[in-house]
Design an enzyme around this catalytic site. Structure first.
Site, PDB file in Angstrom:
ATOM      1  N   ASP A  30      21.708  42.411 -19.995  1.00  0.00           N
ATOM      2  CA  ASP A  30      22.360  41.898 -18.974  1.00  0.00           C
ATOM      3  C   ASP A  30      21.446  41.882 -17.722  1.00  0.00           C
ATOM      4  OD1 ASP A  30      25.033  40.786 -17.992  1.00  0.00           O
ATOM      5  OD2 ASP A  30      24.024  41.985 -16.532  1.00  0.00           O
ATOM      6  N   TYR A  35      18.353  39.586  -9.695  1.00  0.00           N
ATOM      7  CA  TYR A  35      17.744  40.853 -10.013  1.00  0.00           C
ATOM      8  C   TYR A  35      16.186  40.549  -9.916  1.00  0.00           C
ATOM      9  CZ  TYR A  35      22.403  41.929 -11.952  1.00  0.00           C
ATOM     10  OH  TYR A  35      23.809  42.184 -12.188  1.00  0.00           O
ATOM     11  N   LYS A  60      22.431  35.231 -14.959  1.00  0.00           N
ATOM     12  CA  LYS A  60      23.490  34.766 -14.115  1.00  0.00           C
ATOM     13  C   LYS A  60      22.634  33.843 -12.723  1.00  0.00           C
ATOM     14  CE  LYS A  60      25.389  39.420 -14.659  1.00  0.00           C
ATOM     15  NZ  LYS A  60      24.149  39.977 -14.712  1.00  0.00           N
ATOM     16  N   HIS A  93      27.538  34.145 -11.302  1.00  0.00           N
ATOM     17  CA  HIS A  93      27.313  35.405 -10.862  1.00  0.00           C
ATOM     18  C   HIS A  93      28.342  35.685 -10.018  1.00  0.00           C
ATOM     19  CE1 HIS A  93      24.142  38.647  -9.770  1.00  0.00           C
ATOM     20  NE2 HIS A  93      25.496  39.269 -10.081  1.00  0.00           N
TER      21      HIS A  93
END
Length: 259
Positions: A30, A35, A60, A93
C-alpha cells in the site's frame, strides 16, 4: 485481495522494504502518490522477480490533485512511476476536496477502470456522509474504504455501514504508530507468547479488516506477518474491544468528518 499488506508511508528504504516483504510472503503493498515512493515499490517488486499478477498494489490520489482531468493524469503518472500496465486498487486518499471535486475524482477513477488502467476503485478516510454522496450520485460503491482502525479507535458506525454495503475495510495504523504501551496489549501478548504488534494485527484480522502494518526493519516486517498460527479467544477480543476511545483514540489525521 490479500488479507494483510505492507504500508510504506514515510518509508525511506521502500525498495528494500518491499523486497524483504515479498520475500517474507507479503502480496499486498500500500502506497500513495503523496508518499513519493511509487517508483521504489515497482523496483522492489522487480528486484524480487515475482510476477506482477501475484502482487496486489494500492496507491492513492490526495485532495490537492482531485478533479477529473488531474485524476486521469495522476493515474497515468502512477503507472509510469511503477512501470506497471495496471494498478490493482486506486483510492481517493482523503475527502478534503469538497463534494464536486470528490465526485469528479471518483468518476475519473471509474473511467480509468473501464479503460483497464486500474482494476478497482476505492476511497480512504471517507465517513458515512462521503460514502452516501457516492451512492446518491448513482455510482458503483467503492470496493474499499481505508481508515484508521485499532482497539483505541474502532469507528464502529462507519465499519457497520461499510459492511452493510459490502465495502472492504482496510485498517491503516493498526499498530497505533508504535504507541503500543497499553497494558492490555502486553497482557494478551504475554498470554500467547507473542509481541503486542502481533496481537494488534491478529485482532484486526479477526475483526474482518485488512491490516496494513508498516515497518522498514526486516525482522519487524517478518514478525508482523507471523500471525496465522494462533488465535485470540473471545475473552481476548472482548478486552481489546473494550478499549475503544472513539475519535479521541485516533493517532493520525483521521479526516472522516471533513465537509
Amino acid at each position: 485481495m490479500p488479507v494483510i499488506g505492507l504500508g510504506v508511508y514515510r518509508n525511506y528504504t521502500t525498495r528494500d522494504s518491499v523486497f524483504e516483504a515479498l520475500r517474507a510472503g507479503y502480496r499486498l503493498v500500500d502506497t500513495a502518490q503523496a508518499y513519493k515512493n511509487e517508483a521504489h515499490v515497482g523496483q522492489g517488486l522487480r528486484n524480487e522477480g515475482i510476477s506482477r499478477s501475484d502482487v496486489f498494489i494500492t496507491t492513492k490520489i490526495i485532495s490537492k490533485f482531485h478533479g477529473y482531468p488531474s485524476t486521469m493524469q495522476a493515474v497515468d503518472e502512477s503507472l509510469e512511476r511503477f512501470q506497471f500496465q495496471y494498478i490493482d486498487l486506486y483510492l481517493i486518499h482523503d475527502p478534503y476536496a469538497g463534494t464536486k471535486r470528490r465526485l469528479a475524482t471518483y468518476k475519473a477513477l471509474q473511467d480509468a477502470k473501464a479503460a483497464g488502467k486500474i482494476r478497482s476503485v476505492g476511497v480512504s478516510n471517507y465517513g458515512i456522509q462521503h460514502l452516501e454522496e457516492i451512492r446518491n450520485a448513482g455510482y458503483e460503491m467503492p470496493a474499499v474504504n481505508q481508515i484508521e482502525l485499532h482497539p483505541h479507535c474502532q469507528q464502529r458506525p462507519l465499519v457497520a455501514y461499510c459492511r452493510e454495503h459490502e465495502i472492504v475495510v482496510q485498517a491503516y495504523s493498526p499498530l497505533l504508530q508504535g504507541k503500543m504501551d497499553d497494558p492490555v496489549f502486553s497482557e494478551i501478548a504475554e498470554k500467547h507468547g507473542r509481541d503486542p504488534a502481533q496481537i494488534l494485527i491478529r485482532w484486526s484480522l479477526q475483526k474482518g479488516f485488512v491490516p496494513l502494518p508498516k515497518s522498514a526493519r526486516p525482522e519487524r516486517i517478518r514478525s508482523n506477518l507471523d500471525v496465522f498460527d494462533f488465535e485470540l479467544d473471545d475473552r481476548d477480543m472482548l478486552k481489546l474491544d473494550s478499549l475503544n476511545r472513539g475519535k479521541e483514540g485516533a493517532v493520525t489525521w483521521n479526516p472522516v468528518d471533513a465537509g
